[in-house]
Design an enzyme around this catalytic site. Sequence first.
Site, PDB file in Angstrom:
ATOM      1  N   LYS A  80      22.457   6.483  36.199  1.00 20.58           N
ATOM      2  CA  LYS A  80      22.770   7.916  36.167  1.00 20.58           C
ATOM      3  C   LYS A  80      21.468   8.674  35.952  1.00 20.58           C
ATOM      4  O   LYS A  80      20.512   8.129  35.383  1.00 20.58           O
ATOM      5  CB  LYS A  80      23.714   8.214  34.993  1.00 20.58           C
ATOM      6  CG  LYS A  80      24.496   9.481  35.139  1.00 20.58           C
ATOM      7  CD  LYS A  80      25.766   9.275  35.949  1.00 20.58           C
ATOM      8  CE  LYS A  80      26.525  10.550  36.161  1.00 20.58           C
ATOM      9  NZ  LYS A  80      27.783  10.347  36.859  1.00 20.58           N
ATOM     10  N   GLY A 187      44.751  20.994  36.726  1.00 23.42           N
ATOM     11  CA  GLY A 187      43.497  21.278  37.430  1.00 23.42           C
ATOM     12  C   GLY A 187      43.632  21.028  38.915  1.00 23.42           C
ATOM     13  O   GLY A 187      43.716  19.885  39.354  1.00 23.42           O
ATOM     14  N   VAL A 188      43.680  22.124  39.699  1.00 26.66           N
ATOM     15  CA  VAL A 188      43.738  21.962  41.156  1.00 26.66           C
ATOM     16  C   VAL A 188      42.414  22.430  41.753  1.00 26.66           C
ATOM     17  O   VAL A 188      42.341  23.400  42.497  1.00 26.66           O
ATOM     18  CB  VAL A 188      44.970  22.672  41.793  1.00 26.66           C
ATOM     19  CG1 VAL A 188      46.201  21.831  41.607  1.00 26.66           C
ATOM     20  CG2 VAL A 188      45.181  24.069  41.218  1.00 26.66           C
ATOM     21  N   GLY A 189      41.350  21.725  41.371  1.00 29.46           N
ATOM     22  CA  GLY A 189      40.029  21.963  41.960  1.00 29.46           C
ATOM     23  C   GLY A 189      39.882  21.077  43.178  1.00 29.46           C
ATOM     24  O   GLY A 189      40.838  20.875  43.935  1.00 29.46           O
ATOM     25  N   VAL A 191      39.462  17.682  43.586  1.00 30.15           N
ATOM     26  CA  VAL A 191      40.317  16.490  43.665  1.00 30.15           C
ATOM     27  C   VAL A 191      41.787  16.858  43.480  1.00 30.15           C
ATOM     28  O   VAL A 191      42.655  16.381  44.224  1.00 30.15           O
ATOM     29  CB  VAL A 191      39.917  15.453  42.591  1.00 30.15           C
ATOM     30  CG1 VAL A 191      40.784  14.206  42.719  1.00 30.15           C
ATOM     31  CG2 VAL A 191      38.452  15.085  42.706  1.00 30.15           C
TER      32      VAL A 191
HETATM   33  P1  NAD Z   1      36.538  20.821  40.055  1.00 26.45           P
HETATM   34  O1  NAD Z   1      35.622  21.553  39.148  1.00 26.45           O
HETATM   35  O2  NAD Z   1      36.510  21.097  41.515  1.00 26.45           O
HETATM   36  O3  NAD Z   1      38.066  21.026  39.573  1.00 26.45           O
HETATM   37  C1  NAD Z   1      38.450  21.117  38.241  1.00 26.45           C
HETATM   38  C2  NAD Z   1      39.535  22.197  38.179  1.00 26.45           C
HETATM   39  O4  NAD Z   1      40.094  22.183  36.880  1.00 26.45           O
HETATM   40  C3  NAD Z   1      39.012  23.603  38.440  1.00 26.45           C
HETATM   41  O5  NAD Z   1      39.791  24.237  39.421  1.00 26.45           O
HETATM   42  C4  NAD Z   1      39.136  24.283  37.063  1.00 26.45           C
HETATM   43  O6  NAD Z   1      39.411  25.659  37.163  1.00 26.45           O
HETATM   44  C5  NAD Z   1      40.292  23.524  36.475  1.00 26.45           C
HETATM   45  N1  NAD Z   1      40.378  23.517  35.007  1.00 26.45           N
HETATM   46  C6  NAD Z   1      39.379  23.474  34.097  1.00 26.45           C
HETATM   47  N2  NAD Z   1      39.876  23.461  32.856  1.00 26.45           N
HETATM   48  C7  NAD Z   1      41.219  23.486  32.967  1.00 26.45           C
HETATM   49  C8  NAD Z   1      42.292  23.488  32.047  1.00 26.45           C
HETATM   50  N3  NAD Z   1      42.084  23.451  30.736  1.00 26.45           N
HETATM   51  N4  NAD Z   1      43.551  23.523  32.530  1.00 26.45           N
HETATM   52  C9  NAD Z   1      43.798  23.561  33.841  1.00 26.45           C
HETATM   53  N5  NAD Z   1      42.812  23.568  34.780  1.00 26.45           N
HETATM   54  C10 NAD Z   1      41.548  23.528  34.354  1.00 26.45           C
HETATM   55  O7  NAD Z   1      36.259  19.276  39.774  1.00 26.45           O
HETATM   56  P2  NAD Z   1      36.716  18.034  40.658  1.00 26.45           P
HETATM   57  O8  NAD Z   1      35.588  17.603  41.538  1.00 26.45           O
HETATM   58  O9  NAD Z   1      38.044  18.311  41.267  1.00 26.45           O
HETATM   59  O10 NAD Z   1      36.856  16.905  39.537  1.00 26.45           O
HETATM   60  C11 NAD Z   1      37.944  16.939  38.629  1.00 26.45           C
HETATM   61  C12 NAD Z   1      37.769  15.801  37.615  1.00 26.45           C
HETATM   62  O11 NAD Z   1      37.733  14.546  38.297  1.00 26.45           O
HETATM   63  C13 NAD Z   1      36.476  15.869  36.800  1.00 26.45           C
HETATM   64  O12 NAD Z   1      36.725  15.359  35.517  1.00 26.45           O
HETATM   65  C14 NAD Z   1      35.541  14.925  37.546  1.00 26.45           C
HETATM   66  O13 NAD Z   1      34.550  14.383  36.706  1.00 26.45           O
HETATM   67  C15 NAD Z   1      36.518  13.858  37.986  1.00 26.45           C
HETATM   68  N6  NAD Z   1      36.096  13.104  39.172  1.00 26.45           N
HETATM   69  C16 NAD Z   1      35.844  13.762  40.329  1.00 26.45           C
HETATM   70  C17 NAD Z   1      35.475  13.034  41.462  1.00 26.45           C
HETATM   71  C18 NAD Z   1      35.225  13.722  42.780  1.00 26.45           C
HETATM   72  O14 NAD Z   1      35.229  13.041  43.816  1.00 26.45           O
HETATM   73  N7  NAD Z   1      35.043  15.042  42.816  1.00 26.45           N
HETATM   74  C19 NAD Z   1      35.339  11.645  41.390  1.00 26.45           C
HETATM   75  C20 NAD Z   1      35.617  10.989  40.179  1.00 26.45           C
HETATM   76  C21 NAD Z   1      36.003  11.741  39.082  1.00 26.45           C
END
Ligand code: NAD
Length: 357
Positions: A80, A187-189, A191
């Site tokens: 990392k 969390g609907v970001g 992923v």
């Molecule tokens: P992202 O930032 O795109 O999405 C996170 C979402 O969660 C955002 O829309 C945010 O507004 C929302 N959020 C934050 N706090 C919240 C709460 N208390 N309640 C409800 N919603 C909330 O991130 P991502 O890329 O979708 O990743 C999500 C998680 O998955 C992270 O923990 C990340 O480390 C993990 N992850 C992601 C990947 C990847 O491919 N992107 C791979 C492995 C793990």
Amino acid sequence: MTIFETLSSLGYGELHFGRDERSGLRAIVALHSTRLGPAIGGSRLRAYATEAEAIEDVTRLAQAMTYKAALAHLPHGGGKAVLISPPGLGTPSFDAAARNEMFRAFGRFVDGLGGRYVTTEDSGTGASDMDVIRGATRHVLGASADQGGSGDPSPLTALGVRRGIEAIAHDVLGKSDLKGLHVAVQGVGHVGTHLARELHQAGARLTISDVDAARRQAIATELGAAVVDPDAILEVECDVLAPCALGGALTEALVGKLKTRVVAGAANNQLRTPAAGRALHDKGIFYAPDYAINAGGLINVAEEFAGYDKDRARKKTLAIYDTLHTIFERSRRENTPPELIADRMAEEIIAAGPVKK
Ligand code: NAD
């Protein structure tokens, strides 16, 4: 703890420090293990209150990558990098050109490690930064799709989570598919949105939430999902709770309030403490270990080593079903929380050494 005490407690390893006067780069690369192959791990860009905090973050994250890569049967170790946010980042005085200069310097630093550490994106960095790094080293993955990279990893992360949920729905809930299964997605970001779409297509019923009100409403409308406030989502009565926001959502105190049979989501480090995992196990809630179920993004990016092939990446990601099934079986047989079983399985794979070709 001293630096060497930290390293020895985590079973290390190497720690490399890089700085570049001109661009303001201050970066640390942690190489936890290269036993199974070159270490892969993202580059995180963020502000740290102290250097000790940065060291703690990078060393723990790299160790987790070793376990994640091993359990996904990848010929890779864990590493990392953290880039300590330079003064002025995000202000006009630190423009795109300054950012690019910093990432070029970081690319030279990574190049100096000779391929034992291969970087990719993480929080605070993105595909365009990887494109810049690529100008200085070939030891980078996750460049933009139009640059020959694998692009956004989140669709494959979501695919893997969906497969993991299918395995656990079968083993824990006795369901042969996801039709009618009620899943609450926190969390609907990136992923969470892909996951919600995958689950919707498979016939699941959804309740979703996000701190971004406009976002949660848009996804709810698109998928016909129920929507709740962020502080209510974890306590929704459901079959599967899928944390897909920030890490640390599951505390020991919260476990008592959960009304689900399964916790299975994409977020990293979902268990705030080991005691939260034990509490879930004692309450009969199956916890899908985060680094086992969310490995799709890593599998996707690792495919670039052999020349990126999306179909191959998808096929390998589908195997997360088998990993979760094995974790479930062993957890039941050994009456041990699933996250400890996942650690054991990863350690067994690492101890066995590289797969002979
Ligand atoms: P992202 O930032 O795109 O999405 C996170 C979402 O969660 C955002 O829309 C945010 O507004 C929302 N959020 C934050 N706090 C919240 C709460 N208390 N309640 C409800 N919603 C909330 O991130 P991502 O890329 O979708 O990743 C999500 C998680 O998955 C992270 O923990 C990340 O480390 C993990 N992850 C992601 C990947 C990847 O491919 N992107 C791979 C492995 C793990």
